[in-house]
Design a protein around this motif. Structure first.
Motif, short mmCIF file in Angstrom:
data_model
loop_
_atom_site.label_atom_id
_atom_site.label_comp_id
_atom_site.label_asym_id
_atom_site.label_seq_id
_atom_site.Cartn_x
_atom_site.Cartn_y
_atom_site.Cartn_z
N SER A 1 0.82 5.96 -7.15
CA SER A 1 -0.39 5.72 -7.94
C SER A 1 -1.47 6.74 -7.62
CB SER A 1 -0.92 4.31 -7.66
OG SER A 1 0.05 3.35 -7.97
N THR A 2 -2.33 6.97 -8.61
CA THR A 2 -3.46 7.87 -8.41
C THR A 2 -4.66 7.08 -7.88
OG1 THR A 2 -4.38 7.48 -10.61
CG2 THR A 2 -2.71 9.23 -10.40
N TYR A 3 -5.66 7.81 -7.46
CA TYR A 3 -6.90 7.19 -6.98
C TYR A 3 -7.50 6.29 -8.05
CZ TYR A 3 -11.74 6.74 -5.54
OH TYR A 3 -12.97 6.24 -5.21
N LEU A 4 -7.54 6.78 -9.29
CA LEU A 4 -8.13 5.99 -10.37
C LEU A 4 -7.33 4.73 -10.66
CD1 LEU A 4 -9.32 8.74 -12.87
CD2 LEU A 4 -10.71 7.29 -11.41
N GLU A 5 -6.01 4.80 -10.54
CA GLU A 5 -5.19 3.60 -10.76
C GLU A 5 -5.48 2.55 -9.69
OE1 GLU A 5 -1.23 5.39 -12.93
OE2 GLU A 5 -1.43 5.63 -10.76
N VAL A 6 -5.63 2.98 -8.45
CA VAL A 6 -5.94 2.03 -7.37
C VAL A 6 -7.34 1.46 -7.56
CG1 VAL A 6 -6.23 1.75 -4.89
CG2 VAL A 6 -4.34 3.11 -5.78
N ALA A 7 -8.29 2.28 -7.98
CA ALA A 7 -9.64 1.78 -8.25
C ALA A 7 -9.60 0.73 -9.36
CB ALA A 7 -10.56 2.94 -8.64
N TYR A 8 -8.81 0.98 -10.39
CA TYR A 8 -8.65 0.00 -11.48
C TYR A 8 -8.06 -1.29 -10.94
CZ TYR A 8 -7.43 -1.79 -16.11
OH TYR A 8 -7.34 -2.55 -17.25
N SER B 1 0.83 -1.20 0.00
CA SER B 1 0.00 0.00 0.00
C SER B 1 0.86 1.25 0.00
CB SER B 1 -0.95 -0.01 1.19
OG SER B 1 -0.21 -0.06 2.39
N LEU C 1 1.65 2.09 -3.51
CA LEU C 1 0.49 2.68 -4.17
C LEU C 1 0.30 4.13 -3.74
CD1 LEU C 1 -2.09 -0.22 -3.94
CD2 LEU C 1 -0.94 0.61 -5.98
N ALA C 2 0.44 4.39 -2.44
CA ALA C 2 0.24 5.75 -1.92
C ALA C 2 1.24 6.73 -2.51
CB ALA C 2 0.33 5.75 -0.40
#
Length: 78
Positions: free
Chosen positions: A59-66, A52, A55-56
Motif C-alpha cells: 500500500s501507498t502512504y495515501l492508501e494507509v491514510a485513507y 502492518s 500495508l508496508a
C-alpha cells in the motif's frame, strides 16, 4: 489522566516543545479502536484485520491514510 499527565496540559506549559523518549520508558500506553499491537508476538494490525507488514509491502502512504480515516482501504476508483 489515569495516573499520567495529559500531553495537552504539558503543551500549555511548554508550547512548541517535543519530548524524545527513545526507549518508550516514559510513554504512556493507550487503547485504540483501530489498532491491535502485540509486541512480544511482533503483531501490529490496523483496523483489527490488516497486518502492518501487508500495508508496508502493498500500500501507498495515501492508501494507509485513507484506511485510518475511513476504516477500510480505498478502491481503485477512490
Amino acid at each position: 489522566m489515569n495516573g499520567g499527565v495529559s500531553a495537552s496540559e504539558w503543551s500549555k506549559l511548554l508550547p512548541g516543545v517535543w519530548f524524545y523518549d527513545p526507549g518508550f520508558m516514559s510513554t504512556a500506553a493507550c487503547e485504540s479502536a483501530i489498532t491491535y499491537l502485540d509486541g512480544e508476538a511482533g503483531i501490529l494490525r490496523l483496523t483489527g484485520v490488516i497486518r502492518s507488514s501487508r500495508l508496508a509491502e502493498n500500500s501507498t502512504y495515501l492508501e494507509v491514510a485513507y484506511l485510518l480515516l475511513y476504516g477500510e482501504l480505498p478502491t481503485t476508483e477512490q
